[in-house]
Design a protein around this motif. Structure first.
Motif, short mmCIF file in Angstrom:
data_model
loop_
_atom_site.label_atom_id
_atom_site.label_comp_id
_atom_site.label_asym_id
_atom_site.label_seq_id
_atom_site.Cartn_x
_atom_site.Cartn_y
_atom_site.Cartn_z
N THR A 14 32.89 77.06 71.53
CA THR A 14 34.18 77.23 72.22
C THR A 14 35.32 77.31 71.21
O THR A 14 36.16 76.42 71.10
N LEU A 43 28.50 75.25 76.87
CA LEU A 43 29.83 75.44 76.30
C LEU A 43 29.90 74.49 75.11
O LEU A 43 30.21 73.30 75.25
N ASP A 45 31.24 72.74 72.66
CA ASP A 45 32.48 72.24 72.07
C ASP A 45 32.23 71.27 70.91
O ASP A 45 33.06 71.17 70.00
N ASN A 60 39.93 73.06 73.74
CA ASN A 60 40.13 72.75 75.16
C ASN A 60 40.33 74.02 75.97
O ASN A 60 39.72 74.20 77.03
N ILE A 63 37.06 76.20 76.34
CA ILE A 63 36.04 75.79 77.30
C ILE A 63 36.13 76.66 78.54
O ILE A 63 35.12 77.16 79.06
N ALA A 67 33.72 79.98 79.57
CA ALA A 67 33.09 79.92 80.90
C ALA A 67 33.41 81.19 81.70
O ALA A 67 32.51 81.80 82.31
N GLN A 84 29.29 71.62 79.87
CA GLN A 84 30.15 71.24 78.76
C GLN A 84 29.37 70.29 77.85
O GLN A 84 29.04 69.17 78.23
N GLN A 85 29.10 70.73 76.66
CA GLN A 85 28.23 70.00 75.74
C GLN A 85 28.67 68.56 75.51
O GLN A 85 27.86 67.63 75.62
N LYS A 301 36.54 75.18 87.14
CA LYS A 301 36.37 73.77 86.76
C LYS A 301 35.23 73.13 87.53
O LYS A 301 34.41 72.39 86.96
N ILE A 304 31.87 74.13 86.09
CA ILE A 304 31.57 73.41 84.84
C ILE A 304 31.21 71.96 85.12
O ILE A 304 30.22 71.43 84.59
N THR A 308 27.58 70.31 84.53
CA THR A 308 27.49 69.23 83.56
C THR A 308 26.88 67.97 84.20
O THR A 308 26.09 67.25 83.56
#
Length: 330
Positions: A14, A43, A45, A60, A63, A67, A84-85, A301, A304, A308
């Motif tokens: 990201t 993702l 990060d 930020n 991300i 996506a 999100q990793q 959002k 994600i 996650t």
């Protein structure tokens, strides 16, 4: 629920919006494989922090950018899991476990690490940068991924991951899946400037989020056959960036375009115009999907967060199995 499908783990750092190099190297195949495989999109990060830790705002924003790039090319959030990793805590814990099994010397001699350190000008590598292949092993195995789509330059990382998993399983009697590499058909796309690689930091990329006007402006500046200074001079499309792009993005007309170039029946301006049309034809449906998601950021959002949450549950179960095997539970 077990679908019986093999699982693929892939993803993107990201560090900004994605470009055509990402599309031909990975995104296109993700779309083609999403029905046949249980697909997890990371993702990445944490991986982004290894080179961009001083720019958290970029990470930020990226991300969401990354996506949306994945969604815009045609990935269906009902078929793939976008993760999100950094929010999957088991990845961090597994990284620590795996780090005990790898020597610093092995990491220093990893050819991909050496190449990337040179690319970023790192004479003294951080612990996080040096250990990124270990973290990548945790990325892949927290969900027991069977396959990891990669370019040839990433094969040393996958082989190291296999060695780490094999060693862990041998020591502790676990059955973590040894991941297999799935080579991309097109692992690298040259930059518009003639650089061997299209890259975010090189200023030579066509982004999936570019407008039609931006694509036109960038293609106009693309490097072509340097010997073809006038229209009446026959060209050599094999060494021309625009010619190479036609092979990928205008496959049905490529043979004809190349022949016209060789016989000086088409000039570079007209050739670039054809490429611009091809690229915009490819990107137009993506722009439509992008516009939808950019107008529904809450939905992005939710995609994600829900992905996650699913990934975290899988990872927590994996870590619990590992902790029990290592006699770390009380």
């Amino acid at each position: 629920m077990d679908t019986g499908k093999k699982r693929i783990l892939t993803g993107d750092r990201t560090t900004g919006k994605l470009h055509l190099g990402h599309y031909v190297g990975s995104l296109k195949s993700r779309v083609e494989l999403q029905d046949a495989y249980d697909t997890f999109i990371l993702l990445a990060d944490i991986q982004a922090l290894t080179t961009h830790f001083e720019n958290p705002q970029l990470l930020n924003e990226s991300i969401f950018d990354v996506a949306i790039d994945n969604l815009s090319v045609g990935l269906d959030p009902n078929k793939v899991t976008i993760v999100q990793q950094s929010a999957v805590k088991s990845i961090a814990e597994m990284t620590i476990f795996y780090s005990m099994l790898v020597s610093v010397n092995v990491l220093r001699h990893n050819p991909t690490i050496k190449t990337e350190a040179k690319q970023y000008g790192y004479s003294d590598m951080s612990y996080g940068f040096l250990g990124y292949p270990v973290s990548q092993t945790a990325d892949i195995t927290f969900c027991n991924a069977d396959l990891v789509p990669v370019g040839e330059d990433q094969l040393p990382h996958i082989e190291l991951s296999r060695r780490i998993v094999r060693k862990f399983n041998g020591m502790y009697g676990t059955s973590i899946v040894e991941p297999q590499a799935k080579l991309s058909e097109v692992s690298r796309l040259a930059g518009l400037d003639g650089n061997a690689k299209m890259g975010k930091s090189l200023g030579n990329a066509v982004y999936l989020s570019d407008t039609a006007k931006e694509v036109d402006q960038k293609v106009r500046k693309a490097v072509t056959d340097p010997a073809r200074v006038t229209v009446d001079i026959p060209g050599t499309p094999e060494i021309c960036n625009v010619g190479k792009y036609h092979k990928i993005f205008t496959p049905d007309e490529c043979d004809n375009i190349w022949e016209m170039c060789r016989t000086a029946k088409i000039g570079c301006v007209a050739c670039k115009k054809k490429l611009t049309n091809s690229l915009n034809t490819l990107l137009d449906p993506m722009r439509e999907k992008r516009a939808y998601y950019e107008a529904h950021m809450d939905e992005v959002k939710d995609i994600i967060v829900s992905g996650t949450k699913k990934a975290s549950a899988i990872g927590d179960a994996q870590v619990e199995t590992m902790r029990q095997a290592m006699h770390l539970t009380i």
